[in-house]
Scaffold this motif. Structure first.
Motif, PDB file in Angstrom:
ATOM      1  N   ARG A  15       1.900  83.270  33.794  1.00  0.00           N
ATOM      2  CA  ARG A  15       3.333  83.195  34.158  1.00  0.00           C
ATOM      3  C   ARG A  15       4.146  82.112  34.524  1.00  0.00           C
ATOM      4  NH1 ARG A  15       4.568  88.380  37.285  1.00  0.00           N
ATOM      5  NH2 ARG A  15       4.182  89.239  35.533  1.00  0.00           N
ATOM      6  N   SER A  16       3.213  81.542  35.709  1.00  0.00           N
ATOM      7  CA  SER A  16       3.893  80.096  36.157  1.00  0.00           C
ATOM      8  C   SER A  16       3.973  79.090  35.160  1.00  0.00           C
ATOM      9  CB  SER A  16       3.062  79.528  37.334  1.00  0.00           C
ATOM     10  OG  SER A  16       1.572  79.337  37.003  1.00  0.00           O
ATOM     11  N   GLY A  17       3.007  79.110  34.078  1.00  0.00           N
ATOM     12  CA  GLY A  17       3.116  77.931  33.174  1.00  0.00           C
ATOM     13  C   GLY A  17       4.038  78.050  32.284  1.00  0.00           C
ATOM     14  N   MET A  18       4.256  79.421  31.715  1.00  0.00           N
ATOM     15  CA  MET A  18       5.274  79.632  31.052  1.00  0.00           C
ATOM     16  C   MET A  18       6.796  79.486  31.531  1.00  0.00           C
ATOM     17  SD  MET A  18       3.644  83.499  29.509  1.00  0.00           S
ATOM     18  CE  MET A  18       4.826  83.802  28.344  1.00  0.00           C
ATOM     19  N   VAL A  19       7.026  79.647  32.588  1.00  0.00           N
ATOM     20  CA  VAL A  19       8.088  79.400  33.518  1.00  0.00           C
ATOM     21  C   VAL A  19       8.310  77.820  33.473  1.00  0.00           C
ATOM     22  CG1 VAL A  19       9.402  79.439  35.718  1.00  0.00           C
ATOM     23  CG2 VAL A  19       8.143  81.381  34.741  1.00  0.00           C
ATOM     24  N   ALA A  20       7.257  77.027  33.877  1.00  0.00           N
ATOM     25  CA  ALA A  20       7.506  75.473  33.817  1.00  0.00           C
ATOM     26  C   ALA A  20       7.639  75.086  32.545  1.00  0.00           C
ATOM     27  CB  ALA A  20       6.266  75.086  34.495  1.00  0.00           C
ATOM     28  N   ASP A  21       7.024  75.718  31.319  1.00  0.00           N
ATOM     29  CA  ASP A  21       7.529  75.211  29.988  1.00  0.00           C
ATOM     30  C   ASP A  21       8.836  75.557  29.747  1.00  0.00           C
ATOM     31  OD1 ASP A  21       4.686  74.631  29.942  1.00  0.00           O
ATOM     32  OD2 ASP A  21       4.174  76.198  28.711  1.00  0.00           O
ATOM     33  N   LEU A  22       9.279  76.657  30.000  1.00  0.00           N
ATOM     34  CA  LEU A  22      10.696  76.981  29.858  1.00  0.00           C
ATOM     35  C   LEU A  22      11.578  76.169  30.382  1.00  0.00           C
ATOM     36  CD1 LEU A  22      12.538  78.895  28.374  1.00  0.00           C
ATOM     37  CD2 LEU A  22      12.421  80.398  30.291  1.00  0.00           C
ATOM     38  N   ALA A  23      11.410  75.856  31.647  1.00  0.00           N
ATOM     39  CA  ALA A  23      12.135  75.054  32.428  1.00  0.00           C
ATOM     40  C   ALA A  23      12.261  73.737  32.057  1.00  0.00           C
ATOM     41  CB  ALA A  23      12.002  75.057  33.905  1.00  0.00           C
ATOM     42  N   PHE A  24      11.226  73.245  31.484  1.00  0.00           N
ATOM     43  CA  PHE A  24      11.235  71.877  30.895  1.00  0.00           C
ATOM     44  C   PHE A  24      11.907  71.749  29.723  1.00  0.00           C
ATOM     45  CE2 PHE A  24       9.776  68.598  28.324  1.00  0.00           C
ATOM     46  CZ  PHE A  24       9.717  67.317  28.951  1.00  0.00           C
ATOM     47  N   ALA A  25      11.697  72.826  28.813  1.00  0.00           N
ATOM     48  CA  ALA A  25      12.687  72.703  27.611  1.00  0.00           C
ATOM     49  C   ALA A  25      14.142  72.761  27.761  1.00  0.00           C
ATOM     50  CB  ALA A  25      12.046  73.988  26.912  1.00  0.00           C
ATOM     51  N   GLY A  55       6.920  64.996  23.036  1.00  0.00           N
ATOM     52  CA  GLY A  55       5.896  63.762  23.543  1.00  0.00           C
ATOM     53  C   GLY A  55       6.252  63.882  25.034  1.00  0.00           C
ATOM     54  N   ALA A  56       7.548  63.911  25.418  1.00  0.00           N
ATOM     55  CA  ALA A  56       7.819  63.823  26.961  1.00  0.00           C
ATOM     56  C   ALA A  56       7.145  65.290  27.674  1.00  0.00           C
ATOM     57  CB  ALA A  56       9.262  63.994  27.063  1.00  0.00           C
ATOM     58  N   TYR A  57       7.137  66.353  26.885  1.00  0.00           N
ATOM     59  CA  TYR A  57       6.433  67.329  27.394  1.00  0.00           C
ATOM     60  C   TYR A  57       5.018  67.294  27.691  1.00  0.00           C
ATOM     61  CZ  TYR A  57       4.154  72.020  27.790  1.00  0.00           C
ATOM     62  OH  TYR A  57       3.397  72.988  28.110  1.00  0.00           O
ATOM     63  N   PHE A  58       4.325  66.560  26.847  1.00  0.00           N
ATOM     64  CA  PHE A  58       2.852  66.445  26.962  1.00  0.00           C
ATOM     65  C   PHE A  58       2.642  65.279  28.182  1.00  0.00           C
ATOM     66  CE2 PHE A  58       2.886  68.689  23.020  1.00  0.00           C
ATOM     67  CZ  PHE A  58       1.776  69.781  23.456  1.00  0.00           C
ATOM     68  N   ALA A  59       3.453  64.290  28.094  1.00  0.00           N
ATOM     69  CA  ALA A  59       3.129  63.015  28.775  1.00  0.00           C
ATOM     70  C   ALA A  59       3.517  63.624  30.463  1.00  0.00           C
ATOM     71  CB  ALA A  59       4.075  61.942  28.560  1.00  0.00           C
ATOM     72  N   PHE A  60       4.792  64.273  30.579  1.00  0.00           N
ATOM     73  CA  PHE A  60       4.879  64.799  31.950  1.00  0.00           C
ATOM     74  C   PHE A  60       3.960  65.668  32.652  1.00  0.00           C
ATOM     75  CE2 PHE A  60       6.896  68.066  34.627  1.00  0.00           C
ATOM     76  CZ  PHE A  60       7.405  67.130  35.535  1.00  0.00           C
ATOM     77  N   PHE A  61       3.424  66.656  31.736  1.00  0.00           N
ATOM     78  CA  PHE A  61       2.356  67.681  32.253  1.00  0.00           C
ATOM     79  C   PHE A  61       0.903  66.941  32.588  1.00  0.00           C
ATOM     80  CE2 PHE A  61       5.628  70.794  31.345  1.00  0.00           C
ATOM     81  CZ  PHE A  61       5.779  71.398  32.502  1.00  0.00           C
ATOM     82  N   TRP A  62       0.797  65.927  31.652  1.00  0.00           N
ATOM     83  CA  TRP A  62      -0.251  65.189  31.717  1.00  0.00           C
ATOM     84  C   TRP A  62      -0.620  64.354  32.976  1.00  0.00           C
ATOM     85  CZ3 TRP A  62      -1.075  59.648  31.522  1.00  0.00           C
ATOM     86  CH2 TRP A  62      -2.367  59.508  31.639  1.00  0.00           C
ATOM     87  N   SER A  63       0.736  63.726  33.318  1.00  0.00           N
ATOM     88  CA  SER A  63       0.616  62.964  34.423  1.00  0.00           C
ATOM     89  C   SER A  63       0.838  64.004  35.684  1.00  0.00           C
ATOM     90  CB  SER A  63       1.956  62.073  34.539  1.00  0.00           C
ATOM     91  OG  SER A  63       3.260  62.954  34.535  1.00  0.00           O
TER      92      SER A  63
END
Length: 71
Positions: A15-25, A55-63
């Motif tokens: 749930r929390s990961g899905m919410v973060a993904d949606l918010a980023f998008a 790319g920004a999504y993966f870079a952001f969550f990787w950082s």
């Protein structure tokens, strides 16, 4: 186990990961759309910026992961 049960279990687990993904998008698409309404750039650049969101999504969550590991 039915498909509905598996779906409920998956959502409960992530749930929390899905919410973060949606918010980023939502934020990324909103910022790029507003930018191109103001700048009125070419259509190909708009699509390029939208694609850069991947790319920004993966870079952001990787950082974020790296920062959490360093604490």
């Amino acid at each position: 186990m039915s498909l509905a049960d598996r779906l409920r279990e998956h959502v409960a687990e992530h749930r929390s990961g899905m919410v973060a993904d949606l918010a980023f998008a939502v934020v990324w698409v909103t910022v790029v759309s507003l930018l191109f309404e103001v700048v009125d750039g070419p259509q190909w650049a708009y699509y390029l910026f939208m694609l850069a969101g991947v790319g920004a999504y993966f870079a952001f969550f990787w950082s974020l992961r790296v920062a959490r590991e360093q604490q």
